[in-house]
Design a protein around this motif. Structure first.
Motif, short mmCIF file in Angstrom:
data_model
loop_
_atom_site.label_atom_id
_atom_site.label_comp_id
_atom_site.label_asym_id
_atom_site.label_seq_id
_atom_site.Cartn_x
_atom_site.Cartn_y
_atom_site.Cartn_z
N GLY A 153 2.03 7.29 12.83
CA GLY A 153 0.68 6.72 12.89
C GLY A 153 0.20 6.06 11.62
O GLY A 153 -0.28 4.91 11.65
N PRO A 154 0.25 6.76 10.46
CA PRO A 154 -0.25 6.14 9.23
C PRO A 154 0.44 4.82 8.88
O PRO A 154 -0.20 3.91 8.34
CB PRO A 154 0.05 7.22 8.18
N LEU A 155 1.72 4.69 9.21
CA LEU A 155 2.44 3.44 8.94
C LEU A 155 1.94 2.34 9.85
O LEU A 155 1.62 1.22 9.39
CB LEU A 155 3.94 3.64 9.13
N LEU A 156 1.86 2.60 11.14
CA LEU A 156 1.40 1.59 12.10
C LEU A 156 -0.03 1.18 11.81
O LEU A 156 -0.39 0.00 11.88
CB LEU A 156 1.53 2.13 13.52
N ASP A 163 0.83 -1.20 0.00
CA ASP A 163 0.00 0.00 0.00
C ASP A 163 0.87 1.25 0.00
O ASP A 163 2.08 1.19 0.18
CB ASP A 163 -0.91 0.00 1.23
N ASN A 164 0.19 2.38 -0.19
CA ASN A 164 0.84 3.68 -0.09
C ASN A 164 0.67 4.20 1.33
O ASN A 164 -0.36 3.98 1.97
CB ASN A 164 0.21 4.68 -1.06
N ILE A 165 1.69 4.91 1.82
CA ILE A 165 1.64 5.51 3.14
C ILE A 165 1.67 7.03 2.99
O ILE A 165 2.54 7.56 2.30
CB ILE A 165 2.82 5.06 4.02
N THR A 166 0.74 7.71 3.60
CA THR A 166 0.65 9.16 3.48
C THR A 166 1.97 9.83 3.91
O THR A 166 2.51 9.54 4.98
CB THR A 166 -0.49 9.70 4.37
#
Length: 542
Positions: free
Chosen positions: A440-443, A377-380
């Motif tokens: 956060g977005p990664l976790l 996926d993409n991570i912001t």
């Protein structure tokens, strides 16, 4: 800004002297058709001698064939560049011309090492120093030689191709042998559709291991599947000719070891008709494929027999050199060729992303029975995740940066691909830093928390780079090696520890040895390196 040359002026002067050494060979005074036919005929003599005089296993055959094609590259280029084009084919044995061919071929073997050393030195991979008349590589390269050993010893082909046995009983050798007629120093045989079909059937496992990309991929004039059909037809002809050659020498005593018929020479019209007949493709598609595969065509700069193995001797005659076709990594070389042709380069570039998707599928399907969750996926505000393998029961996450580039063979290609590996390492380091900062977005995307064991690796389809681009925090490993390791264990954490400790790398003295042979051109000697395997295992420490 001043560019600093990593090679001293004195060594550059020596390089120029070495570069020009080939020009004294008598073949350079002959027309291209005469000189090239003689060189290539000698090359087949060399391969026959090598295979008759030593026990050649499957891996040895791959290495011998790959080296042979590489060693021909410079001699063919010298003749193509410096000889008058065209001319007649002598179809005769001349001891002086034979010796000149032998000398030029052996010079090509030596010269390739010089080119490799100077290219690596120019790019800072290693250093060269002059000790009297000896050029010697030094520097940190040899302190991390296990990475180069991994690249050399782990076969660059897929397992199906590497394990294919050319000595199986179902090869139609009897039919070929029974059709051979020897008259003095020449041999003939009857090539027919049934014989070609039988050889193609026999070689099918080899072709299946060689061609891994989707056959429907379409380029400017034909698909990858079309190319495979044409290649299979020509490769079958090459196998038949090579088998007939060996039988004529070993069993029927043809004079001069069949030198006059070492290579298969035919007119363009006959070549076209045979490939159309044996492949089932249209005239237009075969013409386009042959045009792309003809040495020096399509405006290719610095052509190579590996990429363009069809040798046009003069306006009438083409040469199929059996061992160039038998030993080639066809799909790898074809994709490399595409990247040199403007009308196909952009098309191929669009398909590269699909190659990494194929790699992802190998992980997800090959490990579907494991307690793993796979995430891409993409991570912001962060780099993409190519593939994450998560085991929630172990609280472990392994991030994979996937690299499926064209397998590098020349020094330039290896240096450039090492830089791609380094970019992948940087991507993993960026993601590891984000984890350390509890981003956060990664976790959230991975459904993990800061208590998970979090590691990353660069996974390459075919080559892991030189030691100078490696990072202690990010291992680099081949895709099939990692898949096989994960299959043998239920513990993702154990695999992560195995990667961190570099247990996947071969060990000097246990799996390989390093020799420092010398080779001399003119007044100059280079002390290079040679890695010899001490094991038959495809992968180390599964």
């Amino acid at each position: 800004m001043t560019n600093t040359d990593n090679v001293s002026p004195e060594l550059r002067k020596i390089e120029k002297e070495i570069d020009d050494y080939y020009k004294s060979n008598p073949l350079l005074k002959l027309p291209f058709a005469t000189a090239a036919w003689s060189l290539l005929a000698y090359g087949e003599d060399y391969m026959l001698k090598e295979q008759l005089n030593r026990v050649v296993g499957t891996q040895d055959r791959h290495a011998l064939g790959s080296d042979f094609i590489t060693e021909l590259e410079h001699p063919v280029s010298w003749l193509h560049r410096d000889c008058e084009q065209g001319g007649e084919i002598s179809f005769a044995y001349d001891s002086d011309v034979y010796k000149a061919s032998k000398d030029l071929f052996e010079l090509g073997q030596k010269y390739d090492l010089i080119v490799f050393a100077y290219t690596c030195a120019t790019d800072g991979v290693l250093e060269l120093e002059l000790q009297g008349s000896t050029i010697q590589p030094t520097g940190d390269f040899f302190a991390s030689i296990e990475y180069e050993a991994y690249n050399i010893l782990v076969d660059a082909h897929e397992p199906e191709e590497a394990q294919f046995d050319l000595n199986r009983d179902d090869f139609p050798e009897t039919a070929i042998r029974n059709s051979i007629k020897v008259q003095g120093d020449k041999f003939r045989y009857k090539l027919n559709p049934r014989m070609v079909a039988d050889v193609k059937k026999y070689l099918q496992p080899l072709f299946d291991g060689m061609f891994l990309l989707p056959s429907e991929w379409k380029f400017s004039c034909y698909t990858l599947g079309d190319f495979r059909k044409a290649f299979e037809a020509i490769c079958a002809i090459a196998h038949i000719h090579w088998t007939a050659h060996g039988s004529a020498v070993i069993e029927q005593g043809v004079t001069h070891k069949g030198y006059l018929d070492n290579i298969y020479v035919l007119t363009y019209g006959e070549l076209l008709r045979r490939v159309v007949r044996y492949s089932g493709l249209s005239d237009a598609k075969v013409k386009s494929i042959l045009d792309d595969l003809t040495y020096g065509n399509r405006g290719i700069r610095n052509p190579s027999p590996a990429l363009q193995p069809m040798i046009k001797l003069n306006s009438k005659h083409y040469a199929i050199v059996p061992n160039i076709w038998i030993c080639t990594s066809a799909e790898r070389n074809f994709t490399a060729l595409l990247n040199r042709m403007p009308d196909n380069e952009k098309i191929y570039a669009k398909l590269v992303g699909k190659k990494e998707n194929l790699m992802k599928e190998r992980f997800t399907t090959g490990l579907c029975d494991k307690d793993f969750k796979f995430i891409s996926d993409n991570i912001t505000n962060l780099t993409d995740i190519d593939l994450a393998i998560v085991n929630h029961s172990e609280k472990a996450c392994l991030l994979l940066e996937l690299k499926w580039f064209i397998a590098p063979t020349t020094a330039h290609e290896r240096i450039n691909k090492s830089k791609e590996i380094k970019k992948g390492i940087c991507q993993i380091l960026k993601l590891k830093q984000a984890f350390m900062e509890n981003y956060g977005p990664l976790l959230e995307k991975l459904s993990i928390d800061s208590n998970y064991r979090f590691e990353g690796a660069v996974v390459s389809e075919n080559w892991i780079g030189y030691g100078n681009v490696q990072n202690p925090e990010v291992p680099v490993i081949r895709a099939n090696h990692l898949i096989e390791k994960l299959k043998t264990t239920d513990s993702l954490r154990a695999t992560m520890e195995w990667l961190k400790d570099r247990e996947y790398l071969p060990k000097e003295g246990e799996h390989f040895t390093v020799h420092r042979p010398t080779t001399t051109i003119g007044n100059w000697t280079i002390k290079w390196y040679e890695i010899k395997s001490l094991t038959e295992n495809a992968f180390f420490h599964l």
